[in-house]
Design a protein around this motif. Sequence first.
Motif, PDB file in Angstrom:
ATOM      1  N   ILE A 456       0.747  -1.134   0.011  1.00 11.77           N
ATOM      2  CA  ILE A 456      -0.068   0.000   0.027  1.00 11.77           C
ATOM      3  C   ILE A 456       0.827   1.292   0.139  1.00 11.77           C
ATOM      4  N   ASP A 480     -10.869   2.397  -2.350  1.00 10.89           N
ATOM      5  CA  ASP A 480     -10.708   1.170  -1.369  1.00 10.89           C
ATOM      6  C   ASP A 480      -9.529   1.062  -0.787  1.00 10.89           C
ATOM      7  N   THR A 481      -8.520   2.284  -0.680  1.00 12.78           N
ATOM      8  CA  THR A 481      -7.392   2.089   0.131  1.00 12.78           C
ATOM      9  C   THR A 481      -7.399   1.913   1.443  1.00 12.78           C
ATOM     10  N   HIS A 483      -9.957   0.605   3.128  1.00 13.98           N
ATOM     11  CA  HIS A 483     -10.381  -1.049   3.296  1.00 13.98           C
ATOM     12  C   HIS A 483      -9.237  -1.786   3.159  1.00 13.98           C
ATOM     13  N   ARG A 484      -8.260  -1.631   2.136  1.00 11.76           N
ATOM     14  CA  ARG A 484      -7.181  -2.431   2.075  1.00 11.76           C
ATOM     15  C   ARG A 484      -6.496  -2.446   3.061  1.00 11.76           C
ATOM     16  N   ARG A 487      -7.568  -4.335   6.239  1.00 10.79           N
ATOM     17  CA  ARG A 487      -7.630  -5.982   6.011  1.00 10.79           C
ATOM     18  C   ARG A 487      -6.283  -6.281   6.261  1.00 10.79           C
TER      19      ARG A 487
END
Length: 777
Positions: A456, A480-481, A483-484, A487
Amino acid sequence: MKRKSILLSWGISYMVILLIPILIGAAVFAESRMLLEEEVNRSNMVLLSQVQETIDNQIGDIGSISNQLMADSQLMSFINHASDQDARWRFMGIDLIKNLKSTRVGNGLISELYIYIKQPDIALSSSSLIQKNYLYDMFYQGTNVTEEAWTRLMHDSGKSMYRKMEVRSEDRRIEDTLVYIQPFPIQNGADSPATFVVNLDSNRFQQAIDNVRLEKESTVFILDHDGQTLFSTGSLETPYMNGEDLNLFDDAGKRTETIDWNGESVTISQISSKIQDWKYVSIIPTRIYAKKLTVIRDITLGGVAAGLILGGVAAWWFTRRNYRPLGRIMNIISDKVKWKLEQPDDEYGILQSVLIQAWEEQDQFANRLKDQQSVIRSSLLSKLMKGRVQVGEDFASTLERSGIRFETESFTVLLLHIEDVEGLFRSRVCEQDQEEKHQFVHLILTNVLEEMIGSIGHVYSADIDGRIAFLINIRECEEDTGHRLIRAVEEAQRFIGSRFCVYFSVGVSHIHHRMAEIADCFRESEEALEYRLILGIGQIIDPNRIRRPKEELYYPLDLERQLINYIATGNYARSTEVMNEILMTNFAGEPLSVELARCLMFELIGTFLKATEQIKTDDQNEMTQRNDLIRQLFACETFEEIESELLRILETVCQTVHERKRSRSEELRDQLVEFIHESYADVNLGLTHLSERFRFHPTYVSKYFKEQTGVNVIDYINQYRIEQSKKILQAEELTIQDVSERVGFLNSNSFIRVFKKYEGITPGQYKQNSRLVQQEA
């Protein structure tokens, strides 16, 4: 002839060169005593001045803190309304505790500070609002300060002063320290409503004067206006009072003088404080100078002798073999290197060993430089995330020199709070100190998280206030960074927990798009991590989870009254039912704000105090045990721990109530209770009916029943009737009038009034709620 002439001229030249340092050494030795004495005196005075400036500045900060507190209108309002002690006053106290804690943490000289309010004998410290006796036990129990003397000092102090007193430290050790006492506000003198007290850190004073000593045999003092020793580097107290021949200078300023004292020549250096009427004094025996001078003389003579011998040999050697480059290089190598080798006559082997050793030393130096760079980088990251630097091109260049280079302008911060690491070290045989454990855990966390989040963005880590902060420079910011990132952190958390038994909580910030907003990222991660109090430990908390916290606290008075009654009667099942209802209502759905969660904690603790006050007891062990249970509540870090601790306290208190009930005659109580259970449907059932049935005076029956059960007869009868009516309302289809007659009430109005008193709702509402529950089931 020419060769001999060259050799002779070179030999004479080398000998002349050798004589030059000998002549210079003689001149230096002649002036060394005076220079040494001046240098020692000047160094001693410089160090004394540093101590004086440091301590004066810190003492001056104490006065500034007092002035700031006196200018605080909220604090003055809190002191003036201390007799009211309503909910608003308590909330005001919570804010003031935060301010005092911030003041204490911001000044490293302060170990503790509190404001003692004379009426009603309470104290507001940087950690809590406590009664006078608890404050005395905390700081002065077991010291030479009696409670009466301390109370008199708090009430009769008419001016600000510093006193040397024995005080208990945080680890419960008794130590002498300096205490600042001031009437609050100071202009009221002894008539002031409160007294401001600051316990200073004696280690800071002691460290300051310990660092000023030039020699171990020297002595350094800090003296007050009465000539008493406040702090010293030795056991000697007020030295100028032990002999008439040693007197300090009464005038202010800096003075140095050499005199005879107790048959020995000493040098006294003195400097006066610019703020307090204190003196800083240093005493050094002059024999220390003579000892150093003797050492210098011996070193000089030894150096001259060694120079003559070695220089003569070297002059002869170099004059004969200077044409040999290899020999010239070999003479540069130290003899210490030669005897370590197996073949000292092998010049190439010596050169090889020297080169290998040089490379090894270069690698060691590079490693030390790398470690130092890591420390500098951690410090820069800490200042950047706390917003203590001016972000610009100059600072960006500083970051690049430390190995920090940002590829984009997108940033986020992860703040890790380590919860438990004992599982990691439980199976290790060798003992490790806390610093080694911390470094080992830090290495695991940084390596795993950098590996998991590396896709990331680039990750930089730093230790900040006992936590580990990760600054992530995001390469490509997409929708979606976030959410990544969550996770990836969840995966790292599971891996570290299962593999290394290290458990931690994480606060995550929003993604910001300017380097100047990195401080905002860190602040958001701190705010998110605060919600571990509500959400529990081991959570990954991002701002989306706390975006809309509840701002309404559910804790009605009727539920509090029911909880108090159930605790007082030892009814563990019903008390836990009521408490679970309060907790579930407040924490269902969106979480409470941190402030309201703390308020709820204090409200529940207050309820337990009210309930235990109704359990009258003269047993000192029970009172001590109850106070210990309450203190354990304040040690909880999360609301999950608080809930567990509350249930445990409930069980303990209810067991105590039952044990007290069983200590009396239980036969009559059981008969009374059994008769009530059998005759509860009788309208005439009451205190008179019970006294006639068991042939006791009504007053005795009432008092006995209250002692055995914790409630009076009428309340018990009504509670039992309400419990039976609830069963009927749930199981049978009857009118409210029919139910009231079956459980012994004269009419439905009395039944509704009593039902609402104990349950908080009417019988009709209860019946309707029961039907809805059954339908959902």
